[in-house]
Scaffold this motif. Structure first.
Motif, PDB file in Angstrom:
ATOM      1  N   VAL A   1      -3.993  42.797  50.563  1.00 34.48           N
ATOM      2  CA  VAL A   1      -4.136  43.591  49.662  1.00 34.48           C
ATOM      3  C   VAL A   1      -4.790  43.263  48.456  1.00 34.48           C
ATOM      4  CG1 VAL A   1      -3.091  45.840  48.314  1.00 34.48           C
ATOM      5  CG2 VAL A   1      -2.433  45.199  50.911  1.00 34.48           C
ATOM      6  N   PRO A   2      -5.649  43.594  47.837  1.00 32.25           N
ATOM      7  CA  PRO A   2      -6.208  43.030  46.474  1.00 32.25           C
ATOM      8  C   PRO A   2      -5.232  43.538  45.281  1.00 32.25           C
ATOM      9  CG  PRO A   2      -8.000  43.989  47.817  1.00 32.25           C
ATOM     10  CD  PRO A   2      -6.824  44.326  48.361  1.00 32.25           C
ATOM     11  N   GLU A   3      -5.028  42.629  44.423  1.00 32.89           N
ATOM     12  CA  GLU A   3      -4.244  42.904  43.256  1.00 32.89           C
ATOM     13  C   GLU A   3      -4.720  44.457  42.695  1.00 32.89           C
ATOM     14  OE1 GLU A   3      -4.148  40.129  40.414  1.00 32.89           O
ATOM     15  OE2 GLU A   3      -3.084  38.674  41.528  1.00 32.89           O
ATOM     16  N   GLU A   4      -5.868  44.942  42.570  1.00 34.02           N
ATOM     17  CA  GLU A   4      -6.310  46.126  41.949  1.00 34.02           C
ATOM     18  C   GLU A   4      -5.949  47.204  42.738  1.00 34.02           C
ATOM     19  OE1 GLU A   4     -10.221  48.355  40.270  1.00 34.02           O
ATOM     20  OE2 GLU A   4     -10.506  46.505  41.488  1.00 34.02           O
ATOM     21  N   ALA A   5      -5.963  46.889  44.111  1.00 35.72           N
ATOM     22  CA  ALA A   5      -5.380  48.054  45.159  1.00 35.72           C
ATOM     23  C   ALA A   5      -3.928  48.221  45.053  1.00 35.72           C
ATOM     24  CB  ALA A   5      -6.091  47.698  46.396  1.00 35.72           C
ATOM     25  N   GLU A   6      -3.496  46.990  44.975  1.00 34.49           N
ATOM     26  CA  GLU A   6      -1.808  47.340  44.787  1.00 34.49           C
ATOM     27  C   GLU A   6      -1.544  48.021  43.505  1.00 34.49           C
ATOM     28  OE1 GLU A   6       2.119  44.248  44.168  1.00 34.49           O
ATOM     29  OE2 GLU A   6       0.226  43.534  44.529  1.00 34.49           O
ATOM     30  N   ALA A   7      -2.160  47.621  42.509  1.00 29.20           N
ATOM     31  CA  ALA A   7      -1.689  48.274  41.218  1.00 29.20           C
ATOM     32  C   ALA A   7      -2.020  49.644  41.375  1.00 29.20           C
ATOM     33  CB  ALA A   7      -2.596  47.698  39.948  1.00 29.20           C
TER      34      ALA A   7
END
Length: 397
Positions: free
Chosen positions: A293-299
């Motif tokens: 999961v990319p950081e932007e998606a997690e955020a």
């Protein structure tokens, strides 16, 4: 520490604090009702007073003594409601109870031995553990002596009650002290975490801005010296200063964005606390699986969870809330799906609000999507973000 972290710390505070004063009328009523239940042992002395078995003088003396006993006992029980009593004052009140209980039971008969239960409770809840270990058996011994004088038939049962309740209150007192120490430890940990966060922010800002500001200062001095005789070179130095300052601004913005980016694990923990504090039965996954999961998606998912829980707590009137995190394989590729479902009303029903609109835009920016609407027994929000396959993660794609 961020504002959200501080809010999380406030949410973790339990609704009813054992061993501390009430914060509102509801807590005061709960404490009064809980303490009032245990006044049932006063029924025997009261019945004895109104039975007419005693003379007028004895009845008046008994009523005054019982009133004083109950007043002192309640003062001890409620000693933490306002300004806590000093240890010397607590011992003085215990001494009053220790005089009134045997005096009333000795003078008025066997119906008054129940006062020793209250004396035992007061000793167990107010005295240090070592002192209580001596005071409770001593209370039981005095009750036995008074019972032998008054001809109490059920002295064994009363003796067992005095000892068991007294030592039970010792355990409750230990629990209260332990909870107080845990509160202090948690406050200390929060303060240390805040200090560490400040130090980390200071280090990061120093690393980001130290070189840039030093370079800007140096080029400003060069430009100042070149300006009278070499204006073209001075202009070049000014252009370099502009470029360095713009890059420093970009670095600061990226750093601040990283600090403000929420984490899904922290939001799940905060959701559990917020729902529990609001009286909502919550089912929350313990540890999210964020592989790929990319950081932007997690955020984006973390923001969606925060908005969903805010709506559940403030607007839904729900009693239950289920939070699920599921990895799915779709036609568009692997996704991580967040589902938040409650059995509430779903809000005003006037269409999506600004919060859901903002979430939709945030998720679309991360390549995801949002679905929200009423279901048969409540309201459901589903947020999806794309994830990378294990092969993509390994190759650094």
């Amino acid at each position: 520490m961020t504002q959200d972290a501080r809010a999380g710390e406030k949410c973790r505070e339990p609704q009813v604090r054992i061993g501390q004063g009430p914060r509102n009328r509801r807590e005061l009523m709960a404490k009064v009702l809980w303490i009032g239940v245990w006044l049932v042992f006063l029924s025997a002395p009261i019945r004895d007073l109104v039975s007419g078995r005693h003379s007028t003088g004895a009845t008046v003396a008994g009523a005054l003594g019982l009133t004083a006993f109950v007043a002192v006992y309640l003062a001890l029980v409620f000693r933490n409601m306002g300004r806590p009593f000093s240890p010397r004052f607590v011992v003085s009140l215990l001494a009053v109870l220790a005089v009134l209980a045997p005096a009333l039971a000795y003078g008025l008969g066997a119906h008054w031995t129940g006062l020793f239960v209250y004396l035992s409770v007061a000793c167990g809840s107010t005295l240090p553990v070592r002192a209580a270990y001596w005071a409770i058996p001593a209370t039981a011994g005095v009750m036995v002596l008074v019972g032998l004088h008054t001809g109490e038939d059920q002295i064994d049962n009363d003796l067992l009650l005095v000892v068991l309740i007294g030592f039970a209150m010792v355990g409750v007192g230990q629990l209260i002290r332990t909870m107080g120490e845990l509160r202090k430890a948690r406050a200390t940990v929060a303060q240390l975490a805040a200090n560490e966060e400040r130090l980390r922010l200071a280090r990061d800002l120093h690393d980001l801005l130290g070189h840039s500001l030093s370079l800007i200062t140096l080029k400003s001095e060069l430009a100042g010296r070149m300006l009278p005789d070499q204006p073209e070179k001075a202009a070049q130095q000014v252009a370099d200063i502009e470029q360095v300052s713009r890059q420093a601004l970009v670095d600061v913005r990226e750093a601040v964005t990283g600090y403000r980016r929420p984490r899904l694990a922290a939001e799940l923990a905060g959701a559990q606390v917020a729902l529990t504090a609001a009286g909502v039965t919550a089912e929350v996954p313990a540890e999210p699986d964020l592989d790929g999961v990319p950081e932007e998606a997690e955020a984006a998912l973390a923001w969606a969870l925060r908005e969903a829980i805010t709506n559940v707590v403030r607007h839904s009137g729900a009693e239950r809330c289920l939070i699920q995190l599921t990895h799915r394989q779709t036609l568009d590729g692997p996704v991580l799906e967040l589902g938040v479902e409650d059995n509430g009303s779903g809000g005003s029903g006037k269409g999506p609000g600004n919060g859901l609109t903002g979430l939709t835009e945030r998720l679309e920016k991360a390549g995801g999507a949002l679905e929200a609407g009423r279901v048969k027994h409540g309201f459901r929000l589903v947020a999806r973000v794309p994830t990378r396959s294990p092969g993509d993660v390994g190759s650094g794609a």
